[in-house]
Write an enzyme that holds these catalytic residues in place. Structure first.
Site, short mmCIF file in Angstrom:
data_model
loop_
_atom_site.label_atom_id
_atom_site.label_comp_id
_atom_site.label_asym_id
_atom_site.label_seq_id
_atom_site.Cartn_x
_atom_site.Cartn_y
_atom_site.Cartn_z
N SER A 238 0.83 -1.20 0.00
CA SER A 238 0.00 0.00 0.00
C SER A 238 0.87 1.27 0.00
O SER A 238 1.73 1.40 -0.87
CB SER A 238 -0.94 -0.06 1.21
N ASP A 336 -8.15 -2.63 -7.59
CA ASP A 336 -7.78 -2.40 -6.20
C ASP A 336 -8.94 -1.74 -5.44
O ASP A 336 -9.43 -0.67 -5.84
CB ASP A 336 -6.54 -1.51 -6.15
N HIS A 391 -7.22 -5.33 -1.62
CA HIS A 391 -6.11 -4.38 -1.59
C HIS A 391 -4.91 -5.03 -0.92
O HIS A 391 -5.01 -5.43 0.22
CB HIS A 391 -6.53 -3.13 -0.82
#
Ligand SMILES: *[C@@H]1O[C@H](CO)[C@@H](O)[C@H](O)[C@H]1NC(C)=O
Ligand SMILES: *[C@@H]1O[C@H](CO)[C@@H](O)[C@H](O)[C@H]1NC(C)=O
Ligand SMILES: *[C@@H]1O[C@H](CO)[C@@H](O)[C@H](O)[C@H]1NC(C)=O
Ligand SMILES: *[C@@H]1O[C@H](CO)[C@@H](O)[C@H](O)[C@H]1NC(C)=O
Length: 445
Positions: A238, A336, A391
């Site tokens: 991330s 995502d 994600h």
């Protein structure tokens, strides 16, 4: 459909504990299935003895596989199960010497787990944690009072999954490596480099993520054995994956020259694009971060030079990527979950999206594939582009082990690339096209 959940990023790291509960449940079911047969042969005593034996065995199993772990048997060398990593907070004087501070002025920190084999004694995974960004002083002030802005409240031990797991079954290629998981406490992908502290609403804050990263790497080199490394993987998820695009080459220049150095960026290729209301909210917010935290000083000089007036572009993966000389493996979903929700502003569940929402989502995938197409130009790099509505996927057991593209799991695709077991063409996986096309993706259901 009903088991669709939006899972927080923190929860995913504890997936193993949840799996333990599933195992417990299965064992109990298994035990109860056996009882009728015993009843039918009327061997009550034997049944009771067996039950007692079972309970003892089960209790011991539970103790050894869970409670001992939770109590901290880190570094005991057991191969089968995951082991928690220990929190290391850098000494205050070291932080003071370079001004490397979390938002709240506390020292940088990381979680460490020792290599469990002689063979990988000098093999290292350095993982950069994520947790989005704070876009203005007010948000950063709020963040500075949390784990994402301070090292003062972190738990002394933590379990990490996927590529960071010590369980051989989950992570056969890297389970026995040294693992250093760097805590994200600056709000700007380890990139801020602002000299003057901020005073906001009676809170003093530091925007020094770049120094945080440098201080942790220096400390690992001086005090934890990284200077003897022969293999280093810089990993990130991330906002931590964005940091990998931005800083892999700098970290590479800090570790020993003769060490193999490769990077994996998991879920950090966020594409700036217009949201459904026609604005560029996320792109503009990231430009604010760039200004506010004075990110420029930590970015790649060649990129900055090439961008001229638009230096801020170097703060985005798609523009920073071509300047990275470190071999990189890109793991990212074309759908995502956070990109769809927070950048595009599309919030439907995959099976419940309207025609218009599906059109916008499809357009997003096309843009994403255009931006990532440049990866094909670099033989040193590999990619695993999925179509899962989720994600990040390398630090969660489920995605690492179960999710498949073209017959290979994330784990296999990454390890094949890492150990150069396949041809370059085979390291370029792109998933099927539609939002619900991949049955191994549980986020889509
Ligand atoms: C290791 O991981 C596998 C796969 O998740 C799991 O089935 C197994 O119970 C784990 N081993 C231990 C000892 O926790
Ligand atoms: C890691 O392992 C090495 C060798 O087994 C040992 O010397 C060192 O003290 C260990 N470090 C920690 C933090 O456990
Ligand atoms: C900071 O950003 C948040 C979210 O982007 C916004 O809601 C808030 O109004 C901003 N605060 C200030 C003081 O600009
Ligand atoms: C200022 O701080 C107080 C308490 O610390 C908080 O309740 C308030 O929301 C903050 N104001 C802003 C604008 O951030």
């Amino acid at each position: 459909m009903s088991n669709f959940h939006l899972r927080g990023t923190g929860q995913e790291d504890h997936s193993l504990l949840n799996e333990d509960q599933v195992v417990v449940k299965k064992r109990l079911e298994h035990a109860s299935r056996w009882r009728p047969r015993l009843t039918s042969c009327r061997c009550w005593t034997i049944a009771a003895l067996l039950a007692a034996f079972w309970l003892t065995f089960f209790g011991l199993w539970l103790y050894f596989s869970y409670f001992r772990d939770a109590g901290g048997a880190a570094g005991s060398g057991a191969v089968g199960r995951n082991v928690k990593a220990d929190l290391v907070v850098l000494p205050q004087d070291l932080a003071d010497a370079t001004g490397a501070y979390c938002l709240d002025g506390s020292p940088p920190s990381y979680y460490f787990r020792n290599a469990s084999s002689e063979e990988h004694h000098n093999s290292w995974i350095i993982h950069l944690l994520g947790g989005a960004w704070c876009y203005n002083n007010s948000e950063c002030a709020r963040r500075s009072a949390t784990d994402l802005g301070s090292s003062r409240m972190l738990s002394p031990k933590q379990l990490f999954g996927g590529i960071l797991s010590a369980n051989f079954t989950v992570n056969p290629d890297f389970y026995d490596w040294n693992v250093a998981v760097v805590n994200y406490c600056d709000g700007a992908s380890f990139s801020g480099d602002r000299e003057d502290p901020i005073n906001y609403n009676n809170t003093k804050m530091y925007y020094r993520g770049s120094r945080v990263l440098d201080a942790v790497i220096s400390y690992l080199l001086q005090s934890a054995g990284l200077q003897r490394a022969d293999r280093v993987i810089l990993s990130g998820a991330s906002a931590g994956a964005l940091a990998v695009y931005l800083h892999a080459d700098r970290v590479s220049s800090m570790v020993p020259d003769d060490a193999s150095f490769k990077a994996v960026a998991d879920g950090g290729f966020f594409v700036p694009e217009a949201d459904t209301s026609g604005g560029n909210r996320w792109e503009n917010a990231m430009k604010d971060v760039y200004q506010m935290q004075q990110v420029e000083g930590s970015l790649d000089e060649d990129c900055l030079l090439a961008k001229g007036k638009n230096k801020w572009e170097c703060f985005f993966a798609q523009y920073a990527y071509p300047y990275v000389t470190t071999p990189m493996f890109v793991i990212n979903s074309a759908y995502d979950r956070l990109a769809l929700k927070n950048i595009l502003g599309v919030r439907c569940r995959p099976t419940e999206c309207s025609k218009e929402e599906l059109r916008v989502i499809g357009e997003h995938r096309r843009t994403f594939l255009q931006r990532t197409d440049q990866i094909n130009r670099y033989n040193k790099d590999g990619m695993f582009l999925t179509s899962c509505y989720d994600h990040k996927q390398a630090s969660s057991d489920y995605f690492w082990m179960t999710y498949k593209v073209a017959g290979r799991t994330t784990r296999e695709a990454f390890a094949d690339w890492y150990y150069e077991r396949t041809t370059t063409a085979e390291t370029r996986d792109v998933d099927c096209g539609s939002l619900t096309c991949n049955p191994t993706c549980r986020g889509n259901r």
